[in-house]
Design a protein around this motif. Structure first.
Motif, PDB file in Angstrom:
ATOM      1  N   VAL A 268       0.390  -4.511  -5.036  1.00  0.00           N
ATOM      2  CA  VAL A 268       1.500  -3.822  -5.213  1.00  0.00           C
ATOM      3  C   VAL A 268       0.088  -3.286  -6.490  1.00  0.00           C
ATOM      4  O   VAL A 268      -0.130  -2.509  -7.173  1.00  0.00           O
ATOM      5  N   ALA A 269      -0.340  -3.971  -7.489  1.00  0.00           N
ATOM      6  CA  ALA A 269      -1.015  -3.806  -8.462  1.00  0.00           C
ATOM      7  C   ALA A 269      -2.685  -3.311  -8.020  1.00  0.00           C
ATOM      8  O   ALA A 269      -3.314  -3.105  -9.196  1.00  0.00           O
ATOM      9  N   GLY A 270      -3.020  -3.763  -6.964  1.00  0.00           N
ATOM     10  CA  GLY A 270      -4.078  -3.549  -6.381  1.00  0.00           C
ATOM     11  C   GLY A 270      -4.700  -4.795  -7.056  1.00  0.00           C
ATOM     12  O   GLY A 270      -6.381  -4.525  -6.100  1.00  0.00           O
ATOM     13  N   VAL A 271      -4.511  -6.390  -6.762  1.00  0.00           N
ATOM     14  CA  VAL A 271      -5.703  -7.522  -7.418  1.00  0.00           C
ATOM     15  C   VAL A 271      -6.088  -7.475  -5.679  1.00  0.00           C
ATOM     16  O   VAL A 271      -5.234  -7.418  -4.757  1.00  0.00           O
ATOM     17  N   ASN A 272      -6.980  -8.055  -5.529  1.00  0.00           N
ATOM     18  CA  ASN A 272      -7.813  -8.590  -4.219  1.00  0.00           C
ATOM     19  C   ASN A 272      -7.145  -9.944  -4.061  1.00  0.00           C
ATOM     20  O   ASN A 272      -7.761 -10.687  -4.463  1.00  0.00           O
ATOM     21  N   ILE A 273      -5.934  -9.833  -2.655  1.00  0.00           N
ATOM     22  CA  ILE A 273      -5.932 -11.012  -2.234  1.00  0.00           C
ATOM     23  C   ILE A 273      -6.199 -12.006  -1.110  1.00  0.00           C
ATOM     24  O   ILE A 273      -6.586 -13.319  -1.506  1.00  0.00           O
TER      25      ILE A 273
ATOM     26  N   ASN B 183       0.783  -0.956   0.119  1.00  0.00           N
ATOM     27  CA  ASN B 183      -0.223  -0.210   0.068  1.00  0.00           C
ATOM     28  C   ASN B 183       0.926   1.289  -0.149  1.00  0.00           C
ATOM     29  O   ASN B 183       0.301   2.409  -1.159  1.00  0.00           O
ATOM     30  N   ASN B 184       1.599   0.930   0.712  1.00  0.00           N
ATOM     31  CA  ASN B 184       2.696   2.074   0.802  1.00  0.00           C
ATOM     32  C   ASN B 184       3.652   2.417  -0.529  1.00  0.00           C
ATOM     33  O   ASN B 184       3.608   3.453  -1.343  1.00  0.00           O
ATOM     34  N   LEU B 185       4.090   1.438  -1.093  1.00  0.00           N
ATOM     35  CA  LEU B 185       4.760   1.953  -2.567  1.00  0.00           C
ATOM     36  C   LEU B 185       3.794   1.789  -3.306  1.00  0.00           C
ATOM     37  O   LEU B 185       4.281   2.305  -4.479  1.00  0.00           O
ATOM     38  N   LYS B 186       2.783   1.627  -3.385  1.00  0.00           N
ATOM     39  CA  LYS B 186       1.717   1.837  -4.958  1.00  0.00           C
ATOM     40  C   LYS B 186       1.217   3.438  -4.579  1.00  0.00           C
ATOM     41  O   LYS B 186       0.831   3.621  -5.983  1.00  0.00           O
TER      42      LYS B 186
END
Length: 426
Positions: A210-215, A63-66
Motif C-alpha cells: 500500500v505504501a508503494g514499496v517494491n515487494i 493497488n485499489n486501496l492506495k
C-alpha cells in the motif's frame, strides 16, 4: 550484501577456531527444521515457498486501496508492525514524498497518542489494516475498535468495507470471525511463522504494498540471503558465533546495535525484538540495546568510552552507499571554521565519524566492536538484511541451548493485566 568484520584479532581467532561440528549441527537443525520449536521454522524457506497467488491478490487489493486513501493505519504490536515500519523507513526514509503514509496504532495503550492519531486522520482519506493472529490482543484490539468506528461513522459501512483489511489466521480466531462477518478482505498469517519472523508474510508485505514499496525486490534480497546463508562459513553465522563467544566465554551481558542513519532506527528496534524475545529465556541471552550515532554519542558516548567495562559490546551497521547525499556549502567569512569540510560530502564525514568512533571505543575504550557492512539502503537490502538476521538469530539461540521461537515470559504481564482489568476467566 553483508560482510561481518571483527575489530579484535583475538575474537577473530576464536571465531575461526570455534567448533565447526557445532555450527554444522545447528545449521542442519535450521535447514532441516528439526530443532526445538521447529513448528515455527516456516520462515527458513519462505522466500521460495511464499504463496504466489496470495501475493498477486495482495497487489490487486493494495493497488485499489492506495488510489483511495492518503493514510493507512497499521494496527498491530510487536512483530505485527515492527517489520513493516523498519522496512518502510529504511527504504523510503523518514519523509517520503510519494505513496501512502503509514501510521502505526495498537502498538501502545497511550491515550494521548491514540487520540492524537484520531484527530490527525479524521479529516483525511484513510484505510486500516488490522494485523493479529487471534484478534484478542488488548493493545491492537481496542485501537481497532476506535478507528473502525471512526471510519464507519465518517464513510459508512460500504466504504469502510472496502478500506479495511485483516491479516490474521486462515480459519479461526476473533479477527477472522469479525472480518468474515463484516466482509473485510483477509490475508493469512502462516501457522509456522511467529510474529517476529513474519515480515515477509502478509504481516509486513501488505502494508508495504500500500505504501508503494517494491515487494519483488524485497523477496529478491531475502532469497539471495537464504542462498548465501546455507554454507557453514557464511557471514550471518560468523556474527552469531562472535556474539555467542562474547556472551558465554567473555561474560558480556549486552549488545548495542549502532546505526549511523536515522532511517535505520526502527530497523534496530525490529532487531531488538528479534533477538530479545528469541534469546531472553532460561536465564540466558544478551540484552539487546540500540543507538544511532553520532546522535547518541552526545548522550551515551561517554558511558561507552569510559563507563563500566565488560558489560556491553557494539555491533555497527556501516552503510557503504547512502540513498541520498549532499555537500557542505562554502561560506566566504567562515565564522564557524567549517570551510575545511567543503570538499567532503555529509556521507564522507559520517563515514569518518564511524571510523573515529570505532577507533576510540574499540582501541582506547576496550569495547569489542563487530562491524556489519551493508551495501546500501533499499528494498533488496532490507530483504537481505532481515532474513540474514533471522538466520543468525536462529543459530545464536540454538548455540545457547534454548528454543528461539517461543516467548513464554511475554504471557506473564498479560495474565496480570487481565486479572487487574477483571477480564472474564481471569
Amino acid at each position: 550484501m553483508i560482510k561481518t568484520i571483527l575489530k579484535d584479532s583475538k575474537i577473530e581467532n576464536e571465531v575461526s577456531n570455534f567448533s565447526k561440528d557445532e555450527v554444522k549441527k545447528v545449521s542442519e537443525m535450521i535447514e532441516n527444521k528439526t530443532g526445538e520449536g521447529n513448528d515455527f521454522l516456516g520462515w527458513v524457506t519462505w522466500p521460495n515457498d511464499f504463496d504466489k497467488d496470495e501475493l498477486s491478490r495482495m497487489k490487486v487489493v493494495a493497488n485499489n486501496l492506495k488510489e483511495k486513501i492518503e493514510v493507512l493505519l497499521v494496527v498491530g504490536i510487536g512483530g505485527s508492525y515492527l517489520g513493516a515500519r523498519a522496512a518502510d523507513e529504511m527504504i523510503r526514509g523518514l519523509y517520503p514524498k510519494d505513496g501512502v503514509e503509514l501510521i502505526y496504532i495498537g502498538n501502545t495503550i497511550s491515550s494521548t497518542y491514540t487520540k492524537q492519531v484520531l484527530e490527525y486522520v479524521k479529516n483525511k482519506e484513510f484505510g486500516i489494516v488490522n494485523i493479529s493472529k487471534s484478534g484478542t490482543t488488548t493493545e491492537p484490539g481496542i485501537a481497532f475498535r476506535v478507528f473502525e468506528k471512526l471510519l464507519v461513522d465518517i464513510k459508512g459501512k460500504e466504504v469502510a468495507k472496502e478500506r479495511i483489511v485483516a491479516v490474521t489466521d486462515k480459519a479461526k480466531g476473533a479477527l477472522k470471525q469479525l472480518a468474515t462477518a463484516e466482509g473485510y478482505e483477509t490475508f493469512t498469517i502462516p501457522d509456522d511463522i511467529g510474529g517476529r519472523f513474519s515480515v515477509f508474510t502478509p504481516v509486513g508485505i501488505f502494508p508495504l504494498l500500500v505504501a508503494g514499496v517494491n515487494i519483488d525486490e524485497i523477496f529478491a534480497g531475502a532469497k539471495k540471503a537464504m542462498e548465501d546463508t546455507k554454507s557453514l562459513d557464511n557471514e550471518a553465522y560468523k556474527y552469531a558465533v562472535a556474539r555467542h563467544i562474547l556472551h558465554t566465554q567473555k561474560g558480556f551481558k549486552a549488545e548495542t546495535l549502532v546505526g549511523y542513519e536515522l532511517q535505520m532506527q526502527t530497523f534496530t528496534e525490529w532487531w531488538k525484538q528479534l533477538f530479545g524475545e528469541s534469546e531472553g529465556k532460561d536465564g540466558k541471552g544478551l540484552f539487546p540495546t540500540s543507538c544511532i550515532f553520532s546522535t547518541d554519542l552526545h548522550s551515551l558516548g561517554q558511558f561507552v568510552q569510559e563507563g563500566t567495562k565488560n558489560v556491553l559490546f557494539e555491533t555497527i551497521i556501516d552503510v557503504k552507499k547512502p540513498t541520498m547525499d549532499l555537500n557542505v556549502p562554502t561560506n566566504d567569512e567562515d565564522l564557524d571554521g567549517l570551510n575545511y569540510l567543503t570538499s567532503k560530502s555529509f556521507h564522507e564525514i559520517n563515514k569518518v565519524a564511524l571510523e573515529g568512533v570505532i577507533d576510540a571505543h574499540a582501541n582506547t575504550g576496550d569495547v569489542p566492536n563487530i562491524v556489519l557492512e551493508f551495501e546500501k539502503m533499499d528494498a533488496e537490502m532490507f530483504g537481505y538484511a532481515a532474513y540474514w538476521f533471522m538466520k543468525s538469530c536462529a543459530m545464536s539461540g540454538y548455540l545457547l541451548g534454548i528454543n528461539p521461537f517461543n516467548q513464554p515470559g511475554v504471557e506473564v504481564y498479560k495474565t496480570n493485566m487481565f486479572k487487574l482489568l477483571r477480564k472474564p476467566g481471569f
